[in-house]
Each structure stands twice: as C-alpha cells, then as structure tokens.
Design an enzyme around this catalytic site. Sequence first.
Site, PDB file in Angstrom:
ATOM      1  CG  ASP A  86       1.582  -2.140  10.402  1.00  0.00           C
ATOM      2  OD1 ASP A  86       2.571  -1.540   9.881  1.00  0.00           O
ATOM      3  OD2 ASP A  86       0.864  -2.918   9.943  1.00  0.00           O
ATOM      4  NE  ARG A  95      -0.982  -4.667  -0.089  1.00  0.00           N
ATOM      5  CZ  ARG A  95      -1.945  -3.883  -0.037  1.00  0.00           C
ATOM      6  NH1 ARG A  95      -2.956  -3.867  -0.938  1.00  0.00           N
ATOM      7  NH2 ARG A  95      -1.877  -2.978   0.638  1.00  0.00           N
ATOM      8  NE  ARG A 149      -2.175  -4.370   5.959  1.00  0.00           N
ATOM      9  CZ  ARG A 149      -2.726  -4.750   4.864  1.00  0.00           C
ATOM     10  NH1 ARG A 149      -3.567  -5.820   4.989  1.00  0.00           N
ATOM     11  NH2 ARG A 149      -2.398  -4.151   3.766  1.00  0.00           N
ATOM     12  CB  THR A 183       2.820   1.243   5.992  1.00  0.00           C
ATOM     13  OG1 THR A 183       1.405   0.914   6.685  1.00  0.00           O
ATOM     14  CG2 THR A 183       3.810   0.960   7.225  1.00  0.00           C
ATOM     15  CD  GLN A 188      -8.569   6.600   6.469  1.00  0.00           C
ATOM     16  OE1 GLN A 188      -8.034   6.601   7.695  1.00  0.00           O
ATOM     17  NE2 GLN A 188      -9.179   5.932   6.000  1.00  0.00           N
ATOM     18  N   GLY A 221       5.844  -1.794   3.478  1.00  0.00           N
ATOM     19  CA  GLY A 221       5.314  -2.299   4.762  1.00  0.00           C
ATOM     20  C   GLY A 221       5.938  -3.709   5.262  1.00  0.00           C
ATOM     21  CG  ASP A 222       3.295  -5.792   7.849  1.00  0.00           C
ATOM     22  OD1 ASP A 222       3.018  -5.510   6.594  1.00  0.00           O
ATOM     23  OD2 ASP A 222       2.735  -6.666   8.612  1.00  0.00           O
ATOM     24  CG  ASP A 235      -1.798   0.300   7.911  1.00  0.00           C
ATOM     25  OD1 ASP A 235      -2.413   1.207   7.767  1.00  0.00           O
ATOM     26  OD2 ASP A 235      -1.659  -0.688   7.647  1.00  0.00           O
ATOM     27  CB  ALA A 269      16.145  10.921   0.397  1.00  0.00           C
ATOM     28  CB  ALA A 272     -13.319  10.462  19.291  1.00  0.00           C
ATOM     29  N   GLY A 312       0.902  -1.177  -0.023  1.00  0.00           N
ATOM     30  CA  GLY A 312       0.235   0.051  -0.042  1.00  0.00           C
ATOM     31  C   GLY A 312       0.856   1.251  -0.003  1.00  0.00           C
TER      32      GLY A 312
HETATM   33  O1  F6P Z   1      -1.465  -0.802   5.110  1.00  0.00           O
HETATM   34  C1  F6P Z   1      -2.095  -0.025   4.509  1.00  0.00           C
HETATM   35  C2  F6P Z   1      -3.636  -0.139   4.320  1.00  0.00           C
HETATM   36  O2  F6P Z   1      -4.086   1.256   3.748  1.00  0.00           O
HETATM   37  C3  F6P Z   1      -4.363  -0.330   5.298  1.00  0.00           C
HETATM   38  O3  F6P Z   1      -4.766   0.620   6.215  1.00  0.00           O
HETATM   39  C4  F6P Z   1      -5.475  -0.755   4.718  1.00  0.00           C
HETATM   40  O4  F6P Z   1      -6.207  -2.003   5.528  1.00  0.00           O
HETATM   41  C5  F6P Z   1      -5.015  -1.491   3.443  1.00  0.00           C
HETATM   42  O5  F6P Z   1      -3.937  -0.913   3.223  1.00  0.00           O
HETATM   43  C6  F6P Z   1      -5.989  -1.464   2.223  1.00  0.00           C
HETATM   44  O6  F6P Z   1      -5.416  -2.238   1.246  1.00  0.00           O
HETATM   45  P1  F6P Z   1      -5.910  -1.785  -0.507  1.00  0.00           P
HETATM   46  O7  F6P Z   1      -5.610  -0.739  -0.924  1.00  0.00           O
HETATM   47  O8  F6P Z   1      -5.308  -3.109  -1.136  1.00  0.00           O
HETATM   48  O9  F6P Z   1      -7.249  -1.926  -0.114  1.00  0.00           O
END
Ligand code: F6P
Length: 326
Positions: free
Chosen positions: A132, A74, A174, A128, A258, A104-105, A130, A24, A189, A13
């Site tokens: 995470d 991916r 995620r 990423t 986002q 990401g991971d 996230d 850079a 919130a 993503g």
């Molecule tokens: O890992 C980044 C992310 O945007 C997550 O927050 C979300 O769950 C996922 O990727 C969405 O993936 P896709 O763009 O494949 O729908």
Amino acid sequence: MKVKKIAVLTSGGDSPGMNTALRAVVRTCAYKNIDCVGVSRGYQGLINDDIKTLKTRSVRGIINRGGTMLYSARSDEFRTKEGREKAFSNIKKHGIDGLVVIGGDGSFTGGLIFQKEFGIPVIGIPGTIDNDLYGTSHTLGYDTALNTVMDAIDKIRDTAISHDRLFFVEVMGRDAGHIALNSGIAIGAQEILIPEQNMGIEGLISSLKDSKKNGKTSSIVVVAEGDKTGKNVFDLARQVEEEFPKYEIRVSVLGHMQRGGSPTCFDRVLGTKMGVRAVESLIDGVSGKMIGIDNGKIVSTSLKKAIKGETKIDPELIRVSRIMNI
Ligand code: F6P
C-alpha cells in the site's frame, strides 16, 4: 558530510524479507567501510538505547528467515516530542549519521518527522505485506504473503469441494485490496471483495445465484479485511446465508500466518537490491526517500509521496476476474 555510521531498524508489522534487507544493509556497509548498528524493536529501541554493532557475520543465516532478527514494534513514545528527543540523544551518543527504516507508512511518517526535527537523514525500505505504498510496484513481503494466501486457500478449496460449501476467506491488507485481488485471481475465486471497489451485497448475491445456476456446487469468496460490504466477514456470511438457507457456508480468517514464513525468491532478491540501494543513497547524501521497484528497476520516491500517494488497483485485474467468474 562523509557518512561513517548507519543505523538500521525494522518497525511496524513485520513482513517476510525484512531480514533479507537487513542483511543487505549490514553487508553493504561493510563493503563500503562504514560502521553499522542495529536498533532493536523499531523506534522504541532508539529511545531505550537498544543499539548494537552489526558486522558481516552478525547477519549470517537470516536471508531465508521470516520475521525480523531486530524485532519490531509500534512505539507510542516515539509519537511524542520527548520520545523523539530521547531517540535523537542516543543517535548523537552513537555518532550515527544516517538511518535506514524498514517498515510501512506509519514507520515512514515517524521517520519523516524525525528527519525534519533533527536533520538526521532517513531512507525507507517498504517492508509490509499490504503493498500500500506509492512509488513501488511491490513492497517487501507482499509476494511471499500472496503465495502463502494462495497455498492456504488452495487447501480450503479441497475441503470446500468435498462438502459442496461456500467459503468466505478473509485476507489481510489493512485498507488495501491488493492481497485479496491477486490471490483471488490465483485461486479462482467466485468473487473478490475489496475496499477500492464495493460491489454491494446485492451484486454478491446475484453473482452467487448465477454461479449456482451455472452448476457450481462450491465457491470461494475472498474478502479483503478492509472491505465494507458487511460489518465484517462473519456478518457478510450471515447476510448471504439468509438468502441461501440451503447452502452450507463457512468463514475462514487467515490472520497472521500471512505475515510469516520464508521469503520467496522474488522478495529475497528485492530485499537485497533495496538494502544495497538504501546504504548507497545515504552515502550519496540522499535523504527523505523510499527505495522502490518499478518494472524491475530500483527507483526512489520521496517518503512524503510514498505515504500520501494513492496506490491504485489495476483495472485489468478487475476485468480478468470478472471474465473468470462466469
Ligand atoms: O500492515 C500489515 C498488517 O498485517 C495488516 O495487513 C493488518 O491489518 C495489520 O498489519 C495487523 O496488525 P497487528 O499485527 O498489529 O494485528
């Protein structure tokens, strides 16, 4: 071995700041007199030999642009041994002796296997939204995503107030609740639902009852997409609606907006520092590491730890959010 040519790719993503880090990497290579090539569409581009020389001017005008100039993907083929063999034959063909993976991971897992199988040194930059990954307080793009979410929910709040409505706003992340928790505090919130700390439907209903008693006429509940209080955010809203038939409830899923947009100043500086360090690490013979940031200092962690290590939710954030929703 002296590093002569570095390849860079963006994978998984996308996140705001990927372009900044790419710029850079390219410019640090030029500064150090190393050749740099860009691989399109992540690992799939390595397999398809979609590899092009990048020079200083190739990355002009991208520091402020969201998305990734190299495109992202991916790759299922890269998950197979045959796919990785094809990728490595292209690495050899181009004389590449180091790889920078911005992702990401999932991207790091692929990079680690690739390094182990073929001995090509890999350095990761955590791109990423996230947040995470273990070994960095901030992943690249997280700060921008937080600001995007905050702006979006501020707007939702305007209409929520006008109509005395209760809004459930689902945000990305995620399996992690970092975006939800931080943006939730920033927008005030009523409740923040995250996978790391499930308050249960009863807890949510009792909080909403209290808020009504205290004179609140509209509220926002921020829900992390990985939260399991309901089957999904719509199911959650339905369950709450049964309890409050008079409350007008609406659901808003913020979705992929986002992931876009111009990176914040924080992400631009972070991406630049990470890109520089990634190239310097490969020059210094470092491999299998992710570049991170800790208290403003650039650090590195093994890719294995970065993927497997737990990224904990800050208990102080939970504490202050509880005080604020009185
Ligand atoms: O890992 C980044 C992310 O945007 C997550 O927050 C979300 O769950 C996922 O990727 C969405 O993936 P896709 O763009 O494949 O729908």
